[in-house]
Every structure is written in C-alpha cells, then in structure tokens.
Motif scaffolding. Structure first.
Motif, PDB file in Angstrom:
ATOM      1  N   ARG A 156      -5.476  31.586 -33.211  1.00  0.00           N
ATOM      2  CA  ARG A 156      -7.483  31.053 -33.022  1.00  0.00           C
ATOM      3  C   ARG A 156      -7.833  31.705 -31.796  1.00  0.00           C
ATOM      4  NH1 ARG A 156      -9.661  26.186 -34.313  1.00  0.00           N
ATOM      5  NH2 ARG A 156      -8.262  26.715 -36.250  1.00  0.00           N
ATOM      6  N   TYR A 157      -7.161  32.569 -31.370  1.00  0.00           N
ATOM      7  CA  TYR A 157      -7.017  33.318 -29.495  1.00  0.00           C
ATOM      8  C   TYR A 157      -7.188  34.678 -30.001  1.00  0.00           C
ATOM      9  CZ  TYR A 157      -6.455  28.768 -28.068  1.00  0.00           C
ATOM     10  OH  TYR A 157      -5.540  27.094 -27.963  1.00  0.00           O
ATOM     11  N   MET A 158      -7.526  35.318 -31.514  1.00  0.00           N
ATOM     12  CA  MET A 158      -7.515  36.533 -31.778  1.00  0.00           C
ATOM     13  C   MET A 158      -8.817  37.363 -30.701  1.00  0.00           C
ATOM     14  SD  MET A 158      -7.756  38.321 -35.133  1.00  0.00           S
ATOM     15  CE  MET A 158      -9.438  37.715 -35.337  1.00  0.00           C
ATOM     16  N   THR A 159     -10.045  36.478 -30.354  1.00  0.00           N
ATOM     17  CA  THR A 159     -10.909  37.023 -30.297  1.00  0.00           C
ATOM     18  C   THR A 159     -10.407  37.417 -28.816  1.00  0.00           C
ATOM     19  OG1 THR A 159     -12.063  35.950 -31.425  1.00  0.00           O
ATOM     20  CG2 THR A 159     -12.948  36.628 -29.266  1.00  0.00           C
ATOM     21  N   GLN A 160      -9.966  36.623 -27.552  1.00  0.00           N
ATOM     22  CA  GLN A 160      -9.632  36.823 -26.601  1.00  0.00           C
ATOM     23  C   GLN A 160      -8.762  37.990 -26.257  1.00  0.00           C
ATOM     24  OE1 GLN A 160      -6.085  36.730 -24.860  1.00  0.00           O
ATOM     25  NE2 GLN A 160      -6.857  36.419 -23.110  1.00  0.00           N
ATOM     26  N   VAL A 161      -7.448  38.183 -27.503  1.00  0.00           N
ATOM     27  CA  VAL A 161      -6.967  39.367 -27.512  1.00  0.00           C
ATOM     28  C   VAL A 161      -7.605  40.880 -27.659  1.00  0.00           C
ATOM     29  CG1 VAL A 161      -4.522  39.956 -28.660  1.00  0.00           C
ATOM     30  CG2 VAL A 161      -4.645  38.013 -28.239  1.00  0.00           C
ATOM     31  N   GLN A 162      -8.502  40.425 -28.717  1.00  0.00           N
ATOM     32  CA  GLN A 162      -8.806  41.677 -28.975  1.00  0.00           C
ATOM     33  C   GLN A 162     -10.290  42.309 -27.749  1.00  0.00           C
ATOM     34  OE1 GLN A 162      -7.940  43.491 -31.328  1.00  0.00           O
ATOM     35  NE2 GLN A 162      -8.382  42.601 -33.230  1.00  0.00           N
ATOM     36  N   ALA A 163     -10.871  41.176 -26.954  1.00  0.00           N
ATOM     37  CA  ALA A 163     -11.685  41.199 -26.419  1.00  0.00           C
ATOM     38  C   ALA A 163     -10.625  42.035 -24.349  1.00  0.00           C
ATOM     39  CB  ALA A 163     -12.268  40.049 -25.361  1.00  0.00           C
ATOM     40  N   VAL A 164      -9.316  41.886 -25.150  1.00  0.00           N
ATOM     41  CA  VAL A 164      -8.652  42.564 -23.624  1.00  0.00           C
ATOM     42  C   VAL A 164      -8.021  43.535 -23.662  1.00  0.00           C
ATOM     43  CG1 VAL A 164      -6.000  42.432 -22.291  1.00  0.00           C
ATOM     44  CG2 VAL A 164      -7.368  40.366 -22.658  1.00  0.00           C
ATOM     45  N   SER A 190      -2.537  41.148 -15.912  1.00  0.00           N
ATOM     46  CA  SER A 190      -2.338  41.505 -14.563  1.00  0.00           C
ATOM     47  C   SER A 190      -3.528  43.035 -15.318  1.00  0.00           C
ATOM     48  CB  SER A 190      -1.176  41.680 -13.837  1.00  0.00           C
ATOM     49  OG  SER A 190      -1.134  43.081 -13.503  1.00  0.00           O
ATOM     50  N   ALA A 191      -2.889  43.402 -16.165  1.00  0.00           N
ATOM     51  CA  ALA A 191      -4.030  44.443 -16.548  1.00  0.00           C
ATOM     52  C   ALA A 191      -5.493  44.517 -17.062  1.00  0.00           C
ATOM     53  CB  ALA A 191      -3.329  45.414 -17.836  1.00  0.00           C
ATOM     54  N   TYR A 192      -5.891  43.264 -17.371  1.00  0.00           N
ATOM     55  CA  TYR A 192      -6.668  42.968 -17.537  1.00  0.00           C
ATOM     56  C   TYR A 192      -7.605  42.576 -16.046  1.00  0.00           C
ATOM     57  CZ  TYR A 192     -11.455  40.156 -18.323  1.00  0.00           C
ATOM     58  OH  TYR A 192     -12.123  39.517 -18.034  1.00  0.00           O
ATOM     59  N   LEU A 193      -6.973  42.010 -15.422  1.00  0.00           N
ATOM     60  CA  LEU A 193      -7.647  41.906 -13.816  1.00  0.00           C
ATOM     61  C   LEU A 193      -8.113  43.415 -13.519  1.00  0.00           C
ATOM     62  CD1 LEU A 193      -5.777  38.818 -13.060  1.00  0.00           C
ATOM     63  CD2 LEU A 193      -7.788  38.529 -13.296  1.00  0.00           C
ATOM     64  N   ASP A 194      -7.423  44.008 -13.668  1.00  0.00           N
ATOM     65  CA  ASP A 194      -7.569  45.494 -12.551  1.00  0.00           C
ATOM     66  C   ASP A 194      -8.886  46.030 -13.623  1.00  0.00           C
ATOM     67  OD1 ASP A 194      -5.073  45.658 -10.689  1.00  0.00           O
ATOM     68  OD2 ASP A 194      -3.574  46.551 -12.421  1.00  0.00           O
ATOM     69  N   ALA A 195      -8.534  46.083 -15.002  1.00  0.00           N
ATOM     70  CA  ALA A 195      -9.718  46.826 -16.081  1.00  0.00           C
ATOM     71  C   ALA A 195     -10.742  46.366 -15.420  1.00  0.00           C
ATOM     72  CB  ALA A 195      -9.600  46.434 -17.153  1.00  0.00           C
ATOM     73  N   SER A 245     -16.614  34.625 -21.928  1.00  0.00           N
ATOM     74  CA  SER A 245     -16.753  34.907 -20.229  1.00  0.00           C
ATOM     75  C   SER A 245     -15.338  34.950 -19.389  1.00  0.00           C
ATOM     76  CB  SER A 245     -17.268  33.740 -20.000  1.00  0.00           C
ATOM     77  OG  SER A 245     -16.635  32.657 -19.108  1.00  0.00           O
ATOM     78  N   HIS A 246     -15.607  35.531 -17.873  1.00  0.00           N
ATOM     79  CA  HIS A 246     -14.436  35.754 -17.310  1.00  0.00           C
ATOM     80  C   HIS A 246     -13.038  35.409 -17.634  1.00  0.00           C
ATOM     81  CE1 HIS A 246     -12.015  37.712 -14.951  1.00  0.00           C
ATOM     82  NE2 HIS A 246     -12.109  37.174 -13.719  1.00  0.00           N
ATOM     83  N   GLN A 247     -14.245  34.059 -17.360  1.00  0.00           N
ATOM     84  CA  GLN A 247     -13.130  32.684 -16.692  1.00  0.00           C
ATOM     85  C   GLN A 247     -12.819  32.340 -17.969  1.00  0.00           C
ATOM     86  OE1 GLN A 247     -13.053  30.949 -14.555  1.00  0.00           O
ATOM     87  NE2 GLN A 247     -11.673  29.468 -14.911  1.00  0.00           N
ATOM     88  N   GLU A 248     -13.452  32.426 -19.003  1.00  0.00           N
ATOM     89  CA  GLU A 248     -12.931  30.853 -20.592  1.00  0.00           C
ATOM     90  C   GLU A 248     -11.737  32.497 -20.918  1.00  0.00           C
ATOM     91  OE1 GLU A 248     -16.459  29.818 -23.148  1.00  0.00           O
ATOM     92  OE2 GLU A 248     -16.424  31.660 -22.737  1.00  0.00           O
ATOM     93  N   ILE A 249     -11.728  34.094 -20.543  1.00  0.00           N
ATOM     94  CA  ILE A 249     -11.309  34.740 -21.033  1.00  0.00           C
ATOM     95  C   ILE A 249      -8.838  34.527 -20.073  1.00  0.00           C
ATOM     96  CG2 ILE A 249      -9.700  37.241 -20.788  1.00  0.00           C
ATOM     97  CD1 ILE A 249     -12.200  37.529 -21.637  1.00  0.00           C
ATOM     98  N   LEU A 250      -9.215  34.165 -19.196  1.00  0.00           N
ATOM     99  CA  LEU A 250      -8.622  33.915 -17.882  1.00  0.00           C
ATOM    100  C   LEU A 250      -7.840  32.306 -18.281  1.00  0.00           C
ATOM    101  CD1 LEU A 250      -9.842  34.624 -14.517  1.00  0.00           C
ATOM    102  CD2 LEU A 250      -8.361  35.956 -16.217  1.00  0.00           C
ATOM    103  N   GLU A 251      -9.045  31.464 -19.239  1.00  0.00           N
ATOM    104  CA  GLU A 251      -8.173  29.987 -19.548  1.00  0.00           C
ATOM    105  C   GLU A 251      -7.903  30.569 -20.877  1.00  0.00           C
ATOM    106  OE1 GLU A 251     -12.031  27.936 -19.738  1.00  0.00           O
ATOM    107  OE2 GLU A 251     -12.254  27.313 -17.304  1.00  0.00           O
TER     108      GLU A 251
END
Length: 236
Positions: A162-170, A216-221, A83-89
C-alpha cells in the motif's frame, strides 16, 4: 432449461476478466514508475487503449483507488499526492512493517524466488557500474516486488504494498544522484544474503537499515532541491 446458455453471466464474467487485466497492467506501470505524478487516467481513454467498454476500465480504476494506489479527481484518477510530512510519516510505518515482512519472507521464500532475486541483483550491479539510473530503478523495483511477494502473511504483504506511492516518490528524488546507487545495490545485496541463507533475523536487521538509509538519502535530496530553488529565486 439446463442447456440454455446464460449470456448475461458470460458477459459479466468477461467484463470482470477485462477489469482484472486492466488493473494488473496499470499496477505494473505504477510499480515501474511509468505513470507520472500529474498524469490523469481517464476511464474513456483507458477503455479505448485496451479495446473494452467503459465499465471494466472504470471498475479497474475504482479498485486501484479503493486500494490506495490512485486518487479520484473530478477529471480522472492520478497518483496520490504526498506531502513532505506524509513521506516522513510513511518511513515510520515502513520501519514497523517491513522488518517483520522481510523476516517472514526469509523463512518462506522459494528457491525459484531466490534465483529471481539474484538475477535482479546482477542487473542492479550492472546498472550501478555503468551509471544507468533507469535500469537501476527498474531492477530495484523488481527486487522489492520479489521479496515482498514471498511474504506468507497476505494482510501484511498488502499493507506493505500500500505504500508503493511513497517508495516511488522517494526513488524519483534519490535515484538521480549517482552517489546513492552503490548504497541501494549494497542494501539489496545484504538483504539477498539474508534471504538466500533463510536468516529471518538478518533480513529484519537488513531492511531496517535499508529504510533508514533511504530516509537519509531522501532528506539529502530534499535539502538539495530546496537549495536549488533558493538559488534560482536569488538569480531571478
């Protein structure tokens, strides 16, 4: 009886090798963004692709699931949905872990690894100059994997991976905008300079800034995506 070959042991060893191979190949595909978020990996299909029985294929998928790279469902395995919140966390977690990892990597990285980082940085610059998002995506992935592999602390290295999924999502959200390309390349260039000079403090500072830029780029997107959705709803 010492000359009798243990066929069961040999078969088990072969299955383990097959499982490791499948695991590594699928991991590479995820790292390169070649597996779509909604794509389902089914053990029978994976087994057929690799020409093996179902067991080593399922073992590889289960291992990836236990490591946090895949999520098991009733109809196969998929990339974990964030989720958006999980990505931010996760950005918060990355700011805690990656600076320490980069500082350690700067002092432990080999000459060979530095040469490889330089080559991927050259590829990233070429991709930026010609506006090739796909090439930049792949070059940036290799750059990230390159410096992470130089982290001497295995537990820390595994935690960051382990956080590769978040990196890829961003990446999937930010790489489509050409204005982000120079930011990505310059961030990697700054990190490369820290590694090439074996400067742990500079590497720590560089990756900290890089993660903030990524957020910052993720939030703009995200804002642009929300606005597009609202505009589409208004037109409809």
């Amino acid at each position: 009886m010492s000359g009798v070959k243990n066929t069961n042991s040999g078969a088990a060893g072969g299955a383990r090798k097959q499982s490791v191979h499948i695991h590594d190949v699928l991991m590479g595909r995820m790292q390169r963004g070649e597996i779509a978020p909604n794509f389902r990996l089914v053990d029978t299909a994976v087994a057929a692709e690799f020409g093996v029985s179902r067991m080593p294929a399922r073992d590889a998928l289960m291992r990836l699931s236990h490591e946090g790279y895949l999520e098991a469902t009733t109809r196969g395995f998929v990339l974990p949905r964030m989720s958006h919140q999980e990505i931010l966390e996760t950005f918060d977690l990355r700011r805690l872990l990656e600076p320490r990892g980069a500082a350690l990597a700067a002092q432990a990285i080999s000459d060979e690894q530095i040469v490889k980082l330089k080559q991927t940085l050259i590829e990233a610059r070429v991709a930026t100059d010609c506006g090739n998002s796909e090439l930049l995506f792949k070059a940036s992935e290799r750059f990230r994997n390159g410096w992470i592999s130089a982290i001497p602390n295995g537990s820390l290295r595994s935690a960051i991976q382990r956080y590769m999924t978040q990196v890829q999502a961003v990446r999937m959200m930010t790489f489509v905008d050409p204005k982000n390309h120079p930011l990505i390349t310059s961030g990697n260039a700054e990190l490369y300079e820290a590694f090439s000079s074996r400067n742990g403090v500079a590497a720590y500072d560089s990756i900290t800034r890089f993660v903030y830029v990524g957020e910052s780029a993720y939030l703009d997107a995200t804002k642009q995506q929300d606005q597009t959705t609202k505009n589409a709803a208004t037109i409809a």
